[in-house]
Design a protein around this motif. Structure first.
Motif, short mmCIF file in Angstrom:
data_model
loop_
_atom_site.label_atom_id
_atom_site.label_comp_id
_atom_site.label_asym_id
_atom_site.label_seq_id
_atom_site.Cartn_x
_atom_site.Cartn_y
_atom_site.Cartn_z
N PRO A 141 20.14 2.89 31.57
CA PRO A 141 20.71 1.91 30.64
C PRO A 141 21.02 0.56 31.28
O PRO A 141 20.88 -0.48 30.63
CB PRO A 141 22.00 2.60 30.16
CG PRO A 141 21.74 4.05 30.35
CD PRO A 141 20.93 4.14 31.61
N LEU A 142 21.45 0.55 32.53
CA LEU A 142 21.85 -0.72 33.15
C LEU A 142 20.66 -1.67 33.29
O LEU A 142 20.81 -2.88 33.13
CB LEU A 142 22.50 -0.46 34.51
CG LEU A 142 23.82 0.31 34.46
CD1 LEU A 142 24.39 0.48 35.87
CD2 LEU A 142 24.84 -0.40 33.58
N SER A 143 19.48 -1.12 33.57
CA SER A 143 18.29 -1.97 33.70
C SER A 143 17.35 -1.84 32.51
O SER A 143 16.30 -2.47 32.49
CB SER A 143 17.52 -1.58 34.98
OG SER A 143 17.17 -0.22 34.96
N LEU A 162 15.75 2.30 20.36
CA LEU A 162 15.53 3.46 19.51
C LEU A 162 15.45 4.74 20.34
O LEU A 162 16.10 5.75 20.02
CB LEU A 162 14.23 3.27 18.71
CG LEU A 162 13.83 4.38 17.74
CD1 LEU A 162 14.92 4.62 16.70
CD2 LEU A 162 12.51 4.02 17.06
N LEU A 163 14.69 4.69 21.44
CA LEU A 163 14.58 5.87 22.30
C LEU A 163 15.93 6.21 22.92
O LEU A 163 16.32 7.39 22.98
CB LEU A 163 13.53 5.62 23.38
CG LEU A 163 13.30 6.79 24.35
CD1 LEU A 163 12.73 7.99 23.60
CD2 LEU A 163 12.36 6.39 25.48
N TYR A 164 16.64 5.21 23.39
CA TYR A 164 17.94 5.43 24.03
C TYR A 164 18.92 6.08 23.05
O TYR A 164 19.62 7.04 23.39
CB TYR A 164 18.49 4.10 24.52
CG TYR A 164 19.89 4.18 25.09
CD1 TYR A 164 20.13 4.84 26.29
CD2 TYR A 164 20.97 3.58 24.45
CE1 TYR A 164 21.40 4.92 26.82
CE2 TYR A 164 22.24 3.66 24.96
CZ TYR A 164 22.46 4.32 26.15
OH TYR A 164 23.73 4.40 26.66
N VAL A 183 20.15 0.73 15.26
CA VAL A 183 19.25 0.02 16.18
C VAL A 183 18.97 -1.41 15.70
O VAL A 183 18.96 -2.35 16.49
CB VAL A 183 17.94 0.81 16.35
CG1 VAL A 183 16.97 0.04 17.24
CG2 VAL A 183 18.23 2.19 16.94
N TRP A 184 18.78 -1.56 14.39
CA TRP A 184 18.43 -2.90 13.88
C TRP A 184 19.66 -3.65 13.33
O TRP A 184 19.63 -4.84 13.17
CB TRP A 184 17.37 -2.78 12.78
CG TRP A 184 15.98 -2.61 13.32
CD1 TRP A 184 15.06 -3.60 13.52
CD2 TRP A 184 15.33 -1.40 13.75
NE1 TRP A 184 13.90 -3.07 14.04
CE2 TRP A 184 14.03 -1.72 14.19
CE3 TRP A 184 15.73 -0.05 13.81
CZ2 TRP A 184 13.14 -0.77 14.67
CZ3 TRP A 184 14.84 0.90 14.28
CH2 TRP A 184 13.57 0.54 14.71
N LYS A 222 14.72 13.63 15.57
CA LYS A 222 15.66 14.02 16.62
C LYS A 222 14.94 14.07 17.96
O LYS A 222 13.71 14.25 18.00
CB LYS A 222 16.31 15.37 16.32
CG LYS A 222 15.36 16.56 16.38
CD LYS A 222 16.11 17.86 16.12
CE LYS A 222 15.14 19.05 16.12
NZ LYS A 222 15.85 20.32 15.84
N PHE A 223 15.68 13.90 19.02
CA PHE A 223 15.14 13.99 20.38
C PHE A 223 15.49 15.37 20.89
O PHE A 223 16.66 15.76 20.93
CB PHE A 223 15.76 12.92 21.27
CG PHE A 223 15.07 12.76 22.60
CD1 PHE A 223 14.16 11.74 22.82
CD2 PHE A 223 15.35 13.64 23.64
CE1 PHE A 223 13.52 11.59 24.04
CE2 PHE A 223 14.72 13.50 24.87
CZ PHE A 223 13.80 12.47 25.08
#
Length: 227
Positions: A141-143, A162-164, A183-184, A222-223
């Motif tokens: 997440p940081l980069s 979206l993936l995150y 996300v949007w 879902k992931f």
């Protein structure tokens, strides 16, 4: 055996004391925070396996604390509060809470839920820089980087977001409307096909691991790693 450290953020000292007793009895290490500001300070200074978070706290209330934590970490969060209205619970889940318990509650049930969440998190390896691994993928997440089998894949900003969001809420079904709002943003003017298009692009970039993003027919996505 992995030693789990849990942060209890609640302005009620007696409440923290009772929860601490039950958690320590089960072998957990416990840190306490008396308000939202102290909770964020401890979150940034130390690594926690899970955070129990009250909503109505002085200085910084729990909603904001949850939102700030989610900007940089997927550490499990249990909201613990007297606010039991449905819209409060839904709002907590939208912010990224993993569970929501209303007061009064059973300390034994709270400990059981802590154990259940930590068990579900076993496939997610939290690292010192707040990146996390799920299956063969790693998200930093940081980069804002995503690696698959240790090789970076190139994503657009929206594909990454979206993936995150899906990955940090793994195994939770998200409707297209939820994904659009998260996300949007609520001000976005568009329709659900926007989500479908980005999901298609993400799957192509994930290659043989495209199955990590699963379609839940009639609902959303879902992931999930594995069947």
């Amino acid at each position: 055996m992995v030693e789990h450290k849990i942060l209890i953020a609640d302005d009620e000292e007696k409440m923290r004391h009772v929860i601490k007793i039950y958690l320590e009895k089960e072998g957990f290490k416990v840190e306490e925070a008396n308000d939202g500001e102290e909770a964020l300070e401890k979150f940034k200074a130390e690594q926690f396996s899970l955070i129990i978070l009250d909503i109505m706290m002085p200085k910084i209330e729990g909603w904001t604390v949850c939102r700030k934590i989610r900007e940089e970490s997927s550490v499990p969060i249990i909201m613990l509060t007297a606010r039991g209205e449905e819209y409060d619970k839904l709002f907590g889940f939208e912010l990224g809470a993993d569970d929501y318990i209303t007061k009064p509650f059973s300390p034994k049930e709270l400990v059981a839920r802590v154990k259940a969440i930590l068990k579900r998190s076993n496939n997610t390896q939290i690292q010192s820089n707040n990146s996390f691994k799920i299956g063969k993928s790693e998200i930093r997440p940081l980069s804002k980087q995503v690696l698959v089998e240790n090789k970076e894949i190139t994503l657009t900003p929206k594909e990454y977001e979206l993936l995150y969001f899906l990955a940090k809420n793994q195994e939770i079904v998200m409707s297209r409307e939820q994904l659009l709002n998260k996300v949007w943003g609520y001000e976005f003017i568009g329709d659900a096909r926007t989500v479908d298009t980005h999901i298609k692009q993400l799957r192509e970039k994930l290659g043989k691991y495209k199955k990590y993003i699963q379609t839940v027919w009639g609902t959303g996505y879902k992931f999930k790693v594995g069947d």
